[in-house]
Design a protein around this motif. Structure first.
Motif, mmCIF file in Angstrom:
data_model
loop_
_atom_site.group_PDB
_atom_site.id
_atom_site.type_symbol
_atom_site.label_atom_id
_atom_site.label_comp_id
_atom_site.label_asym_id
_atom_site.label_seq_id
_atom_site.Cartn_x
_atom_site.Cartn_y
_atom_site.Cartn_z
ATOM 1 N N LEU A 1 0.859 -1.192 0.000
ATOM 2 C CA LEU A 1 0.000 0.000 0.000
ATOM 3 C C LEU A 1 0.888 1.232 0.000
ATOM 4 O O LEU A 1 2.024 1.185 0.480
ATOM 5 N N GLY A 2 0.349 2.326 -0.552
ATOM 6 C CA GLY A 2 1.103 3.570 -0.493
ATOM 7 C C GLY A 2 0.818 4.500 -1.643
ATOM 8 O O GLY A 2 -0.219 4.413 -2.303
ATOM 9 N N ALA A 3 1.780 5.422 -1.846
ATOM 10 C CA ALA A 3 1.615 6.567 -2.734
ATOM 11 C C ALA A 3 2.660 6.536 -3.831
ATOM 12 O O ALA A 3 3.840 6.323 -3.561
ATOM 13 N N GLY A 4 2.222 6.772 -5.057
ATOM 14 C CA GLY A 4 3.173 6.849 -6.154
ATOM 15 C C GLY A 4 2.520 7.427 -7.378
ATOM 16 O O GLY A 4 1.390 7.941 -7.324
ATOM 17 N N ALA A 5 3.261 7.372 -8.466
ATOM 18 C CA ALA A 5 2.691 7.738 -9.761
ATOM 19 C C ALA A 5 2.197 6.456 -10.413
ATOM 20 O O ALA A 5 2.838 5.418 -10.308
ATOM 21 N N GLY A 6 1.047 6.543 -11.108
ATOM 22 C CA GLY A 6 0.603 5.418 -11.914
ATOM 23 C C GLY A 6 1.351 5.422 -13.231
ATOM 24 O O GLY A 6 1.843 6.458 -13.674
ATOM 25 N N SER A 7 1.458 4.266 -13.851
ATOM 26 C CA SER A 7 2.160 4.193 -15.131
ATOM 27 C C SER A 7 1.318 4.829 -16.231
ATOM 28 O O SER A 7 0.168 4.453 -16.446
ATOM 29 N N TYR A 8 1.927 5.770 -16.980
ATOM 30 C CA TYR A 8 1.240 6.384 -18.126
ATOM 31 C C TYR A 8 0.960 5.344 -19.214
ATOM 32 O O TYR A 8 0.057 5.506 -20.022
ATOM 33 N N ARG A 9 1.744 4.256 -19.214
ATOM 34 C CA ARG A 9 1.563 3.252 -20.284
ATOM 35 C C ARG A 9 0.223 2.540 -20.146
ATOM 36 O O ARG A 9 -0.393 2.173 -21.149
ATOM 37 N N GLU B 1 -1.757 10.157 -10.472
ATOM 38 C CA GLU B 1 -1.462 9.734 -9.101
ATOM 39 C C GLU B 1 -1.948 8.296 -8.926
ATOM 40 O O GLU B 1 -2.987 7.915 -9.478
ATOM 41 N N MET B 2 -1.239 7.525 -8.124
ATOM 42 C CA MET B 2 -1.645 6.145 -7.844
ATOM 43 C C MET B 2 -1.773 5.953 -6.339
ATOM 44 O O MET B 2 -0.895 6.360 -5.577
ATOM 45 N N MET B 3 -2.887 5.357 -5.916
ATOM 46 C CA MET B 3 -3.071 4.931 -4.545
ATOM 47 C C MET B 3 -2.934 3.411 -4.579
ATOM 48 O O MET B 3 -3.883 2.692 -4.890
ATOM 49 N N ALA B 4 -1.723 2.921 -4.282
ATOM 50 C CA ALA B 4 -1.417 1.501 -4.451
ATOM 51 C C ALA B 4 -2.011 0.699 -3.299
ATOM 52 O O ALA B 4 -1.815 1.040 -2.124
ATOM 53 N N ASN B 5 -2.722 -0.386 -3.629
ATOM 54 C CA ASN B 5 -3.433 -1.194 -2.633
ATOM 55 C C ASN B 5 -3.627 -2.576 -3.242
ATOM 56 O O ASN B 5 -4.644 -2.860 -3.865
ATOM 57 N N ILE B 6 -2.591 -3.413 -3.141
ATOM 58 C CA ILE B 6 -2.563 -4.687 -3.885
ATOM 59 C C ILE B 6 -2.071 -5.811 -2.982
ATOM 60 O O ILE B 6 -1.012 -5.705 -2.370
ATOM 61 N N LYS B 7 -2.841 -6.893 -2.929
ATOM 62 C CA LYS B 7 -2.346 -8.146 -2.326
ATOM 63 C C LYS B 7 -1.991 -9.070 -3.476
ATOM 64 O O LYS B 7 -2.862 -9.472 -4.249
ATOM 65 N N PHE B 8 -0.685 -9.364 -3.583
ATOM 66 C CA PHE B 8 -0.237 -10.198 -4.689
ATOM 67 C C PHE B 8 -0.513 -11.660 -4.397
ATOM 68 O O PHE B 8 -0.383 -12.114 -3.257
ATOM 69 N N LEU C 1 6.085 3.032 -0.569
ATOM 70 C CA LEU C 1 5.159 1.950 -0.267
ATOM 71 C C LEU C 1 5.508 1.266 1.051
ATOM 72 O O LEU C 1 6.668 1.243 1.469
ATOM 73 N N LEU C 2 4.466 0.681 1.658
ATOM 74 C CA LEU C 2 4.640 -0.315 2.710
ATOM 75 C C LEU C 2 4.429 -1.673 2.066
ATOM 76 O O LEU C 2 3.467 -1.856 1.314
ATOM 77 N N LEU C 3 5.323 -2.617 2.340
ATOM 78 C CA LEU C 3 5.161 -3.999 1.881
ATOM 79 C C LEU C 3 5.199 -4.888 3.112
ATOM 80 O O LEU C 3 6.114 -4.785 3.933
ATOM 81 N N CYS C 4 4.169 -5.743 3.262
ATOM 82 C CA CYS C 4 4.137 -6.703 4.371
ATOM 83 C C CYS C 4 3.364 -7.927 3.893
ATOM 84 O O CYS C 4 2.923 -7.980 2.746
ATOM 85 N N GLU C 5 3.210 -8.919 4.779
ATOM 86 C CA GLU C 5 2.458 -10.107 4.370
ATOM 87 C C GLU C 5 0.961 -9.851 4.376
ATOM 88 O O GLU C 5 0.195 -10.624 3.813
ATOM 89 N N GLY C 6 0.533 -8.792 5.052
ATOM 90 C CA GLY C 6 -0.901 -8.461 5.093
ATOM 91 C C GLY C 6 -1.693 -9.343 6.037
ATOM 92 O O GLY C 6 -2.909 -9.476 5.904
ATOM 93 N N THR C 7 -0.983 -9.954 6.992
ATOM 94 C CA THR C 7 -1.666 -10.878 7.904
ATOM 95 C C THR C 7 -2.526 -10.105 8.902
ATOM 96 O O THR C 7 -2.178 -8.999 9.316
ATOM 97 N N PRO C 8 -3.652 -10.697 9.295
ATOM 98 C CA PRO C 8 -4.595 -9.993 10.167
ATOM 99 C C PRO C 8 -4.158 -10.025 11.636
ATOM 100 O O PRO C 8 -3.383 -10.886 12.054
ATOM 101 N N GLY C 9 -4.689 -9.069 12.386
ATOM 102 C CA GLY C 9 -4.639 -9.137 13.842
ATOM 103 C C GLY C 9 -3.330 -8.768 14.515
ATOM 104 O O GLY C 9 -3.246 -8.791 15.737
ATOM 105 N N ALA C 10 -2.297 -8.441 13.735
ATOM 106 C CA ALA C 10 -1.002 -8.115 14.352
ATOM 107 C C ALA C 10 -1.109 -6.799 15.131
ATOM 108 O O ALA C 10 -1.938 -5.952 14.820
ATOM 109 N N PRO C 11 -0.259 -6.633 16.155
ATOM 110 C CA PRO C 11 -0.292 -5.365 16.896
ATOM 111 C C PRO C 11 0.079 -4.182 16.003
ATOM 112 O O PRO C 11 1.040 -4.267 15.231
ATOM 113 N N VAL C 12 -0.686 -3.129 16.123
ATOM 114 C CA VAL C 12 -0.476 -1.906 15.334
ATOM 115 C C VAL C 12 -0.700 -0.705 16.243
ATOM 116 O O VAL C 12 -1.226 -0.832 17.352
ATOM 117 N N LEU C 13 -0.314 0.456 15.740
ATOM 118 C CA LEU C 13 -0.629 1.709 16.425
ATOM 119 C C LEU C 13 -1.985 2.195 15.934
ATOM 120 O O LEU C 13 -2.184 2.350 14.725
#
Ligand SMILES: [Zn+2]
Length: 318
Positions: free
Chosen positions: A100-108, A115-122, A163-175
């Motif tokens: 997830l995070g902030a970037g430019a989207g590909s013009y191609r 602008e791109m709001m990246a939000n992808i679980k691969f 970007l933030l990259l993680c496993e996307g697992t649920p329930g982990a401690p967060v702020l």
């Protein structure tokens, strides 16, 4: 350019206890907001409304990624600088991770700079299953200059992404971070970043997550298509960008790092989307009396710098 030719650099980050970071951020926010609280909680299901993330949580080996950079966008665009985020996730060590995070989207794929709001679980690269893509793009209408916010069902980014990259697992401690009624000058993200920088000094602390602007309006920008004339000053950049005051609720995808450990980083970057046609790059709220923030962040273990520009400058990093 094939992904294998991208230089990849990694640095371990300073990872204090969540509860310690919570105290530091809470005291920083209280200098800038009438009310603020930061608590360590088990991450709620972030696929639910209003968060709308592509993975349920922010757990599992969180790391920050800084891909490409503004020097590839200006003075003039370097059109060969596009990145497949699936390859980026692989290069950063989590091929079936959540980005997830902030970037430019590909013009191609978008047809135009955006602008791109990246939000992808691969999905697992060997599975052949489709990726779960919840990304959005923001473009400027060439007809009337209005904002066009659309789903962005692609994995290709343009010349920069944070970007933030993680496993996307649920329930982990967060702020869990809440703030309302801004009484200081700093925006929500800069306030948190500066409070960490002031406390932890040169030990870089990196955070990534999601927050809602629940009430009020925010100043956002959207990039129009690439500038035909070289952008060489911040004034020139600000004339090129299109600025808007946009309405809440806004879902904001956010990464920041307290200081740059010598990797030529963009130290904070936040992009927002909504289901009511508003979105873009977050600068600050314009309704300090009304504004209300609520979000969840994790502390990143490392930063991965991909394809750092050799020829660099500091223009256009706000
Ligand atoms: Zn941006």
């Amino acid at each position: 350019m094939s992904s294998s030719s991208f230089p990849v650099e990694k640095r371990q980050l300073h990872t204090p206890d969540l509860s310690h970071v919570a105290q530091v951020i809470e005291s920083g926010l209280k200098e800038n907001f009438k009310e603020a609280s930061v608590n360590v909680v088990d991450c709620p299901d972030l696929t639910s409304s209003p968060w709308q993330l592509a993975a349920p949580g922010l757990g599992g080996a969180p790391r920050l990624l800084d891909v490409g950079g503004v020097p590839y966008l200006m003075p003039l665009i370097q059109r060969e600088k596009v990145y497949d985020l699936a390859q980026v996730a692989s290069l950063a060590g989590l091929p079936n991770g959540f980005i997830l995070g902030a970037g430019a989207g590909s013009y191609r794929v978008a047809g135009v700079n955006c602008e791109m709001m990246a939000n992808i679980k691969f999905s697992d690269p060997d599975s052949g299953a489709p990726h779960n893509i919840g990304s959005y793009s923001a473009k400027v209408s060439t007809e009337d200059g209005s904002a066009i916010i659309e789903k962005f069902p692609y994995t290709e980014a343009g010349p920069l992404a944070n970007l933030l990259l993680c496993e996307g697992t649920p329930g982990a401690p967060v702020l869990e971070i809440k703030a309302r009624k801004r009484v200081g000058e700093e925006n929500f993200v800069t306030c948190m970043r500066k409070s960490l920088a002031a406390y932890f000094g040169e030990g870089p602390v990196g955070l990534g997550g999601v927050f809602m602007i629940k009430k009020g309006k925010a100043k956002l920008h959207i990039m129009p298509d690439f500038s035909q004339t070289p952008l060489t000053t911040n004034e020139g950049v600000n004339k090129w960008l299109q600025f808007y005051n946009m309405s809440s609720p806004l879902t904001c995808l956010s990464v920041f790092i307290s200081c740059d450990p010598g990797l030529d980083l963009r130290v904070e970057h936040t992009h927002c989307f909504s289901s009511h046609g508003d979105g873009g790059h977050y600068h600050y709220d314009v309704t300090p009396q009304e504004v209300e923030y609520h979000g969840y962040y994790v502390i990143a273990e490392e930063i991965v710098r991909i394809d750092r520009p050799i020829k660099t400058h500091q223009i256009g990093r706000d």
